[in-house]
Design an enzyme around this catalytic site. Structure first.
Site, mmCIF file in Angstrom:
data_model
loop_
_atom_site.group_PDB
_atom_site.id
_atom_site.type_symbol
_atom_site.label_atom_id
_atom_site.label_comp_id
_atom_site.label_asym_id
_atom_site.label_seq_id
_atom_site.Cartn_x
_atom_site.Cartn_y
_atom_site.Cartn_z
ATOM 1 N N HIS A 189 -7.423 2.971 1.266
ATOM 2 C CA HIS A 189 -6.650 4.127 0.835
ATOM 3 C C HIS A 189 -7.508 5.235 0.263
ATOM 4 O O HIS A 189 -6.993 6.220 -0.264
ATOM 5 C CB HIS A 189 -5.629 3.708 -0.226
ATOM 6 C CG HIS A 189 -4.552 2.788 0.308
ATOM 7 N ND1 HIS A 189 -4.723 1.433 0.401
ATOM 8 C CD2 HIS A 189 -3.308 3.032 0.788
ATOM 9 C CE1 HIS A 189 -3.629 0.881 0.888
ATOM 10 N NE2 HIS A 189 -2.751 1.829 1.142
ATOM 11 N N ASP A 195 -7.250 -5.387 1.793
ATOM 12 C CA ASP A 195 -6.052 -4.577 1.589
ATOM 13 C C ASP A 195 -5.232 -4.650 2.874
ATOM 14 O O ASP A 195 -5.758 -4.928 3.948
ATOM 15 C CB ASP A 195 -6.456 -3.117 1.319
ATOM 16 C CG ASP A 195 -5.293 -2.321 0.756
ATOM 17 O OD1 ASP A 195 -5.285 -2.071 -0.460
ATOM 18 O OD2 ASP A 195 -4.379 -1.962 1.558
ATOM 19 N N CYS A 221 -1.201 -0.113 -2.791
ATOM 20 C CA CYS A 221 -2.607 -0.396 -2.554
ATOM 21 C C CYS A 221 -3.026 -1.715 -3.188
ATOM 22 O O CYS A 221 -2.967 -1.887 -4.397
ATOM 23 C CB CYS A 221 -3.462 0.751 -3.146
ATOM 24 S SG CYS A 221 -5.225 0.413 -3.055
ATOM 25 N N SER A 253 4.230 -7.476 -3.125
ATOM 26 C CA SER A 253 4.004 -6.201 -3.815
ATOM 27 C C SER A 253 5.157 -5.772 -4.702
ATOM 28 O O SER A 253 5.019 -4.810 -5.460
ATOM 29 C CB SER A 253 3.744 -5.100 -2.774
ATOM 30 O OG SER A 253 2.708 -5.495 -1.915
ATOM 31 N N ASP A 262 -11.122 2.784 -2.622
ATOM 32 C CA ASP A 262 -10.676 1.607 -1.860
ATOM 33 C C ASP A 262 -11.263 1.649 -0.471
ATOM 34 O O ASP A 262 -10.842 2.451 0.371
ATOM 35 C CB ASP A 262 -9.140 1.602 -1.793
ATOM 36 C CG ASP A 262 -8.626 0.561 -0.811
ATOM 37 O OD1 ASP A 262 -9.373 -0.411 -0.510
ATOM 38 O OD2 ASP A 262 -7.463 0.705 -0.365
#
Lengths: 381, 645
Positions: B375, B369, B388, B330, B354
């Site tokens: 999320h 995820d 996310c 990330s 999401d």
């Protein structure tokens, strides 16, 4: 002839000894003496440099010269017939001593050459034979018709090769060959036929390779190998000859100057004050220095030949010629080996190399030459 | 039997004798001419050859090695210095019985098999006679004294002092400074003739790190001394002397304080920390742990020590910061987000729902995820702050790999950063062409989706991550990480220009929220901070450990844990430092890697009293166009240790 002959000056019956020069009274030959002294003086100068400026070495060499000159002076007083008379006896004793050396000699550097005499010290009988052999062969021919018959040639060869073989057994091949040469010169001067000379040369050419493989010792074979190819072991056996050639070659025409020879001063040149002293001369005085030395040598040799030509009987004639020729052979062999023309044999440069009995022997031979020259008889008609 | 009486004919005999005398004289003259010819040949024709030989005999040209330049940090703290080392040398030619001499020495001082082996190798290889051969280095005072007392029993032995490289901080700078070690025949073979000449007196050569890269600056110019020696190698006088020109000192942009903070913060964990100043590319800290003691390598590392390093599962000799290829996870989401914004496939206002996964139309496969339940409604800022995955799956899929690749290259992802160190790994920014060439396979949608969250085929080094972060902090202005304080290396790529430059500020504020908002994944990091920072955490999945390696089960389990990553910069308004931290198997980027990055930043941005104080950038010279650096080659080593799923 500039020299005043003592016999001629007294032929009126008067004793005019006070009118004769000192040299004449002492049975000395001035031209020969002058050339010898010149060589010795020059030799001392080179020796001083070769020994790294050791005055001590020079003084000891000068003392040896003095001793040799004394022997020369003594021998010059004796008439040649004395040499002739004593030749067989000295030869015989020498032969016996050589045999003794083989049996009880003192070993030095892997060869038995020395005889330790109580009180006198060490003594090398081979040195005596350098004079005794030519004298003996000259004695042998003195009463015989010349040119020699085949029987007499054979007889003289026996006289020559008996001591030669004994010396070669020590083993000291270099000296053996020099002594054989001295005897053979007498034979040659006596008129050995050219046909036999040709035959001898032929035999030598054929025998040389055989000698190499079957007669020579390992160390002698190494010397020959090194001579043929010094680069094979440049830091070992080839070192001496490479360094001496380097010293001579780097000297050039004019030389690097007295005491400025780097090869000898920095110890790259081994034996620089004994057998290889010519390399020092070549390095420091160049080609000019060598030519000067050779010129003086040739004066000595020329005078020697002149003396033999003037000699009045066969013995003196042959002996004088042989001693002179032997002297030249020493010069040739030494210069040849130091400059890489010949294999290394232990022959000093006459009257220049430091050391030993060879100086005494040499000056003794010149004493005999002077004796021969100053004891001639002149008959006035 | 009667022989015929032969009377001696004296006249005939004298004539015969005279003739023979003439022959003898002729022989003497001819042989004398031979001698003259021989001498003349030696002294005239061969004179110059023998003069050379004679000079070679006596004149020895000794090369004098120049003192190597010192290396300091930006504040002048010494990082590499030369110290005298006392070595016992032996001129074997002076020793009549070498074995006996060696035995005597062995009774005085310890000699290892390594020492004797090295000595024997140098004794038997080509060398000048009488030249002393080193037998043992690092003599202690006591050993020197013992040798001195017994000197007379040790012909040819002598103790010499020579400068040897010393790294006072040992492990702390091991991977960035590198080390020098013995110059090898192979090194010389790889040099030009001029270089070989310059190294003729040198014993040491920069092997790795800065020592290697700046070898040409640190080495200096060789000096010469012509001496006259005798046949036994004794120097009699100096004929001519040209002193060496010392190597130049090298000031690095590193800061001892920041380096120490990074090193200590990482502690005993395996990992890497790289900090740079985005304003001038200065490398402030460069740490890879575990490290090694560079001093062991200088005079020749022992077999035992080397084996210890080689067999260590933690690979202390491996430069993780420069060559470790890890999926960035990330941490690259801010850059990817900028790519999506700039391409227009998303906006700051656009939101998605999401549900905890993303799937392609008509395909049941779910890309999960990290948060199983999702999320909820997510926009760009929330997607960055809470990391996310689903938002980026969706955005990345619509962006496509081609645009993603081209944009990320601008951040040096998949390309060398151009740091002044050799063997930098380029990582990998995947593309259609790359997959065709490397895997001989077409590009799939799934590949794009994996790449969207920094997984899949994407691999970066910690160094690349910090450079990418610095470029972002610089609003797209390129940064070339440079260790030398007085060099400026030209950028390798054009600056990144966004259609809407506002996006830089907004993305940096999103990263600020990662640490300064209470929902941010990196909030642990900003606790009690005296300045504002931006960051992005990440975790990288470990997919395999080397097959040749043996681990016990507990260790294996530990080594299968995710790598913890974080990239960060500060202060947000005017960034003066960017930090990337990677902790192998550290699991949580925010809570494990974050505090490490924070300590590095504090070391740089706070003064001694703990008050914020931004140091000035270095005054670097204007850009030179020509890069003097040697060719960078990619090291693929250890690339199999970690990779994406």
């Amino acid at each position: 002839m500039s020299q005043v002959d003592p016999v001629r000056t007294t032929d009126n019956g008067g004793h005019a000894i006070f009118r004769t020069p000192v040299a004449t009274r002492l049975h000395l030959d001035p031209p020969l003496l002058a050339a010898l002294l010149l060589t010795m003086l020059g030799g001392l100068a080179v020796l001083y440099s070769a020994s790294g400026g050791s005055l001590d070495t020079v003084v000891r060499q000068a003392i040896r010269f003095g001793g040799g000159l004394l022997v020369m002076l003594v021998l010059a007083q004796l008439p040649p017939r004395t040499f002739r008379f004593w030749a067989p006896l000295v030869y015989g004793v020498g032969l016996a001593l050589l045999a003794l050396v083989i049996l009880v000699g003192t070993e030095a550097k892997g060869a038995q050459r020395w005889l330790s005499l109580p009180g006198i010290g060490r003594f090398q009988p081979a040195e005596l034979m350098k004079l005794a052999v030519p004298a003996m062969v000259a004695w042998f021919f003195s009463d015989r018709t010349l040119p020699p018959s085949k029987r007499n040639v054979l007889g003289s060869l026996v006289l020559i090769f008996l001591p030669t073989v004994l010396i070669a057994m020590q083993p000291d091949l270099g000296t053996a060959l020099l002594i054989a040469a001295a005897g053979l010169v007498v034979l040659f001067m006596a008129g050995l036929s050219w046909r036999l000379i040709g035959l001898a040369v032929l035999v030598l050419v054929v025998a040389a390779p055989l000698m190499y493989f079957f007669v020579l010792h390992d160390y002698q074979r190494t010397r020959v190998d090194t001579f043929l190819n010094p680069e094979a072991d440049p830091r070992g056996a080839g070192w001496n000859i490479i360094q001496s050639k380097t010293a001579i070659g780097s000297g050039g025409i004019g030389g690097k100057g007295w005491q400025d020879g780097t090869q000898s001063r920095l110890d790259f040149l081994p034996e620089s004050h004994t057998d290889f002293i010519l390399a020092v001369l070549g390095e420091e005085f160049g080609l000019i220095g060598f030519l000067l030395l050779l010129a003086v040598y040739l004066v000595i040799i020329g005078r020697g030949f002149f003396i033999s030509w003037q000699a009045q009987e066969t013995f003196s004639r042959l002996l004088a010629a042989a001693l002179t020729m032997t002297f030249f052979i020493y010069v040739f062999v030494n210069v040849g080996m130091v400059s890489g023309l010949l294999p290394v044999v232990g022959v000093p440069l006459p009257l220049v190399s430091y050391g030993g009995t060879s100086i005494v022997t040499l000056l003794a031979s010149f004493g005999m030459l002077m004796s021969i020259h100053t004891h001639r008889r002149f008959i006035n008609f | 039997m009667r022989q015929p009486l032969t009377l001696k004919d004296h006249h005939h005999e004298h004539r015969l004798f005279s003739l023979r005398l003439l022959v003898a004289v002729a022989l003497v003259l001819v042989l004398s001419l031979v001698l003259v010819g021989r001498m003349a040949w030696l002294q005239i024709a061969q004179h110059s050859r023998f003069t050379t030989l004679s000079d070679n005999n006596r004149v020895l040209t000794q090369a004098m090695s120049p003192p190597r330049g010192l290396i300091t940090d930006r504040n002048g703290e010494i990082l590499a210095v030369n110290r005298p080392d006392f070595t016992l040398e032996l001129a074997v030619e002076q020793s009549a019985d070498l074995n006996d001499t060696l035995d005597r020495i062995r009774r005085l001082i310890p000699l290892t098999d390594d020492d004797l082996e090295r000595f024997e190798r140098r004794r038997t290889s080509a060398r000048r006679p009488w030249e002393p051969i080193p037998l043992r280095g690092r003599l202690t005072e006591e050993e020197i004294a013992r040798i001195a007392v017994h000197q007379h029993e040790l012909p040819g032995a002598r103790v010499t002092a020579s400068p040897v490289r010393f790294y006072p901080h040992s492990h702390l700078f091991s991977h960035v400074l590198g080390y020098v070690n013995r110059l090898s025949a192979e090194d010389l073979d790889n040099m030009t003739l001029a270089e070989q000449r310059n190294y003729s007196g040198t014993h040491y050569y920069g092997r790795t790190g800065v020592e290697r890269y700046y070898e040409h600056r640190l080495h200096g110019q060789v000096g010469y001394r012509q001496v006259e020696t005798n046949a036994r190698g004794r120097i009699l006088r100096v004929l001519e002397e040209q002193p060496p020109i010392p190597g130049g000192d090298l000031r690095l942009s590193l800061d001892l304080k920041v380096q120490q903070a990074a090193y200590d913060a990482l502690g005993e964990r395996r990992g890497a920390v790289v900090a740079i100043d985005p304003r001038d590319g200065s490398v402030l800290a460069f740490v890879s742990r575990p490290g090694f003691d560079p001093n062991l390598f200088v005079t020749g590392i022992s077999h035992k020590d080397y084996a210890r390093y080689q067999q260590d599962h933690d690979h202390p000799l491996f430069n993780r910061a420069l060559q470790g290829r890890y999926p960035p996870g990330s941490t690259v989401k801010p850059m990817l987000g900028l790519a999506g914004l700039d391409a227009g496939v998303t906006t700051w206002e656009r939101t998605i729902h999401d549900p905890g996964y993303f799937s392609l139309e008509g395909n049941p496969h779910r890309y999960r995820d990290w948060k199983r339940w999702g999320h909820g409604q997510v926009d760009m800022e929330k997607a960055v702050v809470q990391s996310c995955d689903t938002y980026f799956y969706d955005m990345g899929f619509r962006l496509g790999i081609d645009r993603m690749h081209d944009f990320m290259i601008g951040f040096s992802i998949g390309e060398a950063t151009g740091i002044d160190l050799l063997n930098e790994s380029e990582g990998n920014m995947p593309s259609r062409q790359w997959k065709r060439a490397a895997r001989n396979a077409p590009w799939f949608h799934g590949d794009t989706i994996n790449t969207s969250i920094g997984q899949g085929f994407m691999l970066t080094t910690p160094l690349q991550l910090v450079v990418a972060t610095a470029i972002l902090a610089n609003d797209g202005h390129q940064v070339v990480p440079t260790l030398a304080a007085d060099e400026t290396h030209p950028p390798r790529r054009p600056d990144i220009v966004l259609k809407d430059p506002q996006n830089w500020e907004r993305m940096k504020h999103a990263m600020e929220a990662v640490v300064h908002s209470n929902r941010g994944t990196g909030r642990v990091m900003a606790k009690d901070a005296r300045y504002h920072m931006g960051a992005k955490s990440g975790t990288a999945q470990v997919f395999s450990v080397g097959q040749e390696e043996t681990y016990n089960e507990e260790e294996l389990a530990e080594r299968m844990l995710d790598h913890a990553l974080i990239v960060s910069f500060a202060p947000v308004e005017n960034p003066a430092i960017a930090v990337a931290v990677m902790v192998e198997n550290g699991r949580h980027g925010g809570s494990v890697a974050g505090p490490v990055a924070r300590q590095v930043m504090d070391a740089w941005l706070l003064d001694e009293d703990g008050n914020p104080s931004v140091p000035k950038p270095l005054a670097r010279p204007p850009i030179q166009n020509a890069l003097p650096a040697p060719v960078n080659t990619t090291a693929a080593a250890h690339s199999t240790r970690t990779a994406a799923q």
